[in-house]
Design a protein around this motif. Sequence first.
Motif, mmCIF file in Angstrom:
data_model
loop_
_atom_site.group_PDB
_atom_site.id
_atom_site.type_symbol
_atom_site.label_atom_id
_atom_site.label_comp_id
_atom_site.label_asym_id
_atom_site.label_seq_id
_atom_site.Cartn_x
_atom_site.Cartn_y
_atom_site.Cartn_z
ATOM 1 N N VAL A 23 0.812 -1.213 0.000
ATOM 2 C CA VAL A 23 0.000 0.000 0.000
ATOM 3 C C VAL A 23 0.846 1.263 0.000
ATOM 4 O O VAL A 23 0.333 2.356 0.187
ATOM 5 N N THR A 41 -7.207 -0.232 -5.693
ATOM 6 C CA THR A 41 -7.607 -0.077 -4.297
ATOM 7 C C THR A 41 -8.446 -1.259 -3.836
ATOM 8 O O THR A 41 -8.260 -1.795 -2.740
ATOM 9 N N PHE A 42 -9.356 -1.702 -4.693
ATOM 10 C CA PHE A 42 -10.186 -2.855 -4.366
ATOM 11 C C PHE A 42 -9.335 -4.110 -4.220
ATOM 12 O O PHE A 42 -9.516 -4.911 -3.298
ATOM 13 N N ILE A 44 -6.130 -4.346 -3.414
ATOM 14 C CA ILE A 44 -5.327 -4.281 -2.188
ATOM 15 C C ILE A 44 -6.194 -4.555 -0.977
ATOM 16 O O ILE A 44 -5.804 -5.284 -0.058
ATOM 17 N N SER A 45 -7.405 -3.987 -0.954
ATOM 18 C CA SER A 45 -8.322 -4.215 0.166
ATOM 19 C C SER A 45 -8.689 -5.685 0.282
ATOM 20 O O SER A 45 -8.751 -6.247 1.382
ATOM 21 N N TRP A 46 -8.933 -6.319 -0.874
ATOM 22 C CA TRP A 46 -9.282 -7.744 -0.859
ATOM 23 C C TRP A 46 -8.122 -8.570 -0.317
ATOM 24 O O TRP A 46 -8.304 -9.485 0.483
ATOM 25 N N LEU A 48 -5.616 -7.607 1.684
ATOM 26 C CA LEU A 48 -5.433 -7.373 3.115
ATOM 27 C C LEU A 48 -6.512 -8.080 3.923
ATOM 28 O O LEU A 48 -6.246 -8.621 5.003
ATOM 29 N N GLY A 49 -7.751 -8.089 3.402
ATOM 30 C CA GLY A 49 -8.826 -8.801 4.089
ATOM 31 C C GLY A 49 -8.567 -10.299 4.131
ATOM 32 O O GLY A 49 -8.795 -10.955 5.145
ATOM 33 N N SER A 52 -5.861 -11.035 6.663
ATOM 34 C CA SER A 52 -6.379 -10.947 8.027
ATOM 35 C C SER A 52 -7.183 -12.182 8.407
ATOM 36 O O SER A 52 -7.018 -12.742 9.489
#
Length: 212
Positions: A23, A41-42, A44-46, A48-49, A52
């Motif tokens: 990021v 952005t989507f 990277i968010s996916w 990272l999710g 986690s």
Amino acid sequence: MYILPHLSSLPPVAVGVAAGAAVVPREKAPNSGRPVTALLTFGISWLLGALSRRLTSDRADWCEEMTLGVTDGYALVRFASDVRTHLLARLEEPGFGQTARAIDKRREEIEQRFREAKKAAERSIKTETEVEKAWHASGNPVTSEDKTKALCHFGEALHGCQLLLHMAHDHGRRSSDGVLHGLREGAAFHAAPPRWREVPPPRSGESAVRPV
């Protein structure tokens, strides 16, 4: 997404650093538009999710495995105490990537989780002792209500010990797993749940050993 299969061998802190690199702002490509930015952005968010969720699942499995064979409150108290000592002895010194404030915060969290685990284990011991005394005094079979109460209190104590182990998983090294296994085996060596209480079901592939 190539990092996902290797998460189990990486400490969570290292995975966080690797994820953070994804990021870091990069030089904007010429003629780039908002749709491309939104897609990145989507993605990277996916990622990272997914990281986690995988880390949370791996940690839960690891903590459950670490408490296998610990089947009574006395063993839980001993194991939690040994884990606490193990964690406190391995806190970093300030100045090696950690501030004194951060180290003090982790030390307090270790102590707090140990206190909670010990309190839950002592409650489990108290419940089983009361049921045991009533059983011998009356000569009647232990009721389903008392069995359920004892099993629930032991489950809470087991969970408290696993929450303390979260600290070992999140901040420890996998090379320390052998040490923790040794502490677990030492605590579980004389562990024996009362005959009237059910032994918690084992994980898949493990066999349950019930007392005679």
